[in-house]
Design an enzyme around this catalytic site. Structure first.
Site, PDB file in Angstrom:
ATOM      1  N   LYS A 102      12.744  12.483   4.016  1.00 58.92           N
ATOM      2  CA  LYS A 102      13.688  12.585   2.893  1.00 58.92           C
ATOM      3  C   LYS A 102      13.496  13.918   2.185  1.00 58.92           C
ATOM      4  O   LYS A 102      12.499  14.610   2.418  1.00 58.92           O
ATOM      5  CB  LYS A 102      13.480  11.422   1.916  1.00 58.92           C
ATOM      6  CG  LYS A 102      12.069  11.385   1.344  1.00 58.92           C
ATOM      7  CD  LYS A 102      11.855  10.194   0.419  1.00 58.92           C
ATOM      8  CE  LYS A 102      10.470  10.254  -0.202  1.00 58.92           C
ATOM      9  NZ  LYS A 102      10.202   9.142  -1.111  1.00 58.92           N
TER      10      LYS A 102
ATOM     11  N   HIS B  84      26.877   7.405  13.714  1.00 49.80           N
ATOM     12  CA  HIS B  84      25.636   6.903  14.297  1.00 49.80           C
ATOM     13  C   HIS B  84      25.883   6.572  15.781  1.00 49.80           C
ATOM     14  O   HIS B  84      26.904   5.968  16.111  1.00 49.80           O
ATOM     15  CB  HIS B  84      25.189   5.644  13.544  1.00 49.80           C
ATOM     16  CG  HIS B  84      23.906   5.075  14.061  1.00 49.80           C
ATOM     17  ND1 HIS B  84      22.672   5.610  13.723  1.00 49.80           N
ATOM     18  CD2 HIS B  84      23.666   4.054  14.915  1.00 49.80           C
ATOM     19  CE1 HIS B  84      21.733   4.926  14.355  1.00 49.80           C
ATOM     20  NE2 HIS B  84      22.301   3.976  15.074  1.00 49.80           N
TER      21      HIS B  84
ATOM     22  N   GLY C 226      24.774  20.469  15.827  1.00 45.51           N
ATOM     23  CA  GLY C 226      26.070  20.658  15.185  1.00 45.51           C
ATOM     24  C   GLY C 226      27.285  20.442  16.064  1.00 45.51           C
ATOM     25  O   GLY C 226      28.365  20.926  15.745  1.00 45.51           O
TER      26      GLY C 226
HETATM   27  C1  GRF Z   1      24.658  12.483  16.948  1.00 42.81           C
HETATM   28  O1  GRF Z   1      24.322  11.752  18.089  1.00 42.81           O
HETATM   29  C2  GRF Z   1      24.878  11.587  15.757  1.00 42.81           C
HETATM   30  O2  GRF Z   1      25.376  10.340  16.086  1.00 42.81           O
HETATM   31  C3  GRF Z   1      23.480  11.450  15.196  1.00 42.81           C
HETATM   32  O3  GRF Z   1      22.891  12.710  15.409  1.00 42.81           O
HETATM   33  C4  GRF Z   1      23.510  13.382  16.496  1.00 42.81           C
HETATM   34  C5  GRF Z   1      23.987  14.715  16.005  1.00 42.81           C
HETATM   35  O4  GRF Z   1      24.399  15.574  17.022  1.00 42.81           O
HETATM   36  N1  GRF Z   1      23.554  11.026  13.821  1.00 42.81           N
HETATM   37  P1  GRF Z   1      25.075  16.960  16.668  1.00 42.81           P
HETATM   38  O5  GRF Z   1      24.096  17.760  15.807  1.00 42.81           O
HETATM   39  O6  GRF Z   1      26.359  16.701  15.936  1.00 42.81           O
HETATM   40  O7  GRF Z   1      25.311  17.632  17.982  1.00 42.81           O
END
Ligand code: GRF
Length: 192
Positions: free
Chosen positions: A68, A114, A15
């Site tokens: 999913k 991402h 998070g």
């Molecule tokens: C991030 O690296 C995001 O790009 C990917 O998952 C990770 C989440 O990290 N989709 P966090 O839970 O927000 O610390």
């Protein structure tokens, strides 16, 4: 604050992106409000962190699938979003594929971050893919979510250098710093 856009944040993990968004809101850098934080993982730190901010939290029922939600989970998610009058769905480390029920209910209103410069390195552990490919630069991308994985319209990107001696962990940590800058500003651009 009653009229600012209502976001539902959906995450499976630690998070840190959620925290960056909530801190941007509290600092007045993002005009929005987080209506609810939802997780498919009942003990995910994102829920504890959301509760610490005094935000409503919700968990989804266990899924019969790993990648999913099942039909029950999809329905529960939509119920939660409606109950909290969410207008946008913001994915922050949500580890399941988003499917039609959610996309149909929130057309062009589901957004993801991402950890690569899409279209390069779609899918899981994108920072590790970048390291193995030997690129000198990677980054992060904020994009709209559609039914194709990591392929929706790009909203904003931020570059991150790959340094000699980087490990997957050191590179991911550097990408996350960029994510925490990019996500609030990219969302502000979309909500404007
Ligand atoms: C991030 O690296 C995001 O790009 C990917 O998952 C990770 C989440 O990290 N989709 P966090 O839970 O927000 O610390």
């Amino acid at each position: 604050m009653g009229t600012s856009p209502r976001l539902a944040v959906l995450g499976s993990g630690k998070g840190s992106n959620f925290v960056a968004l909530q801190e941007a809101i509290l600092a007045g850098r993002l005009s929005a409000q987080i209506a609810v934080v939802v997780s498919d993982v009942p003990d995910a730190p994102i829920l504890t962190r959301a509760a610490a901010f005094g935000l409503p939290v919700a968990t989804l029922p266990p899924s019969p699938f790993k990648t999913k939600l099942g039909p029950e989970g999809e329905a529960a998610l939509l119920d939660i979003l409606r109950a909290h009058a969410a207008e946008w769905v913001v994915l922050a480390g949500y580890m399941r594929v988003v499917k039609e029920p959610l996309l149909a209910a929130y057309p062009n209103r589901v957004i993801n971050i991402h950890p690569s410069l899409l279209p390069a390195f779609k899918g899981l552990r994108a920072w590790e893919q970048a390291l193995h490919a030997g690129v000198t630069e990677t980054g992060c991308t904020v994009h709209f979510v559609n039914a194709a994985i990591d392929a929706g319209e790009i909203i904003a990107q931020q570059r991150v250098e790959v340094r000699p001696g980087d490990t997957p962990e050191s590179l991911h940590a550097r990408i996350q710093i960029a994510e925490h800058e990019l996500y609030p500003s990219a969302l502000a651009k979309v909500l404007r």
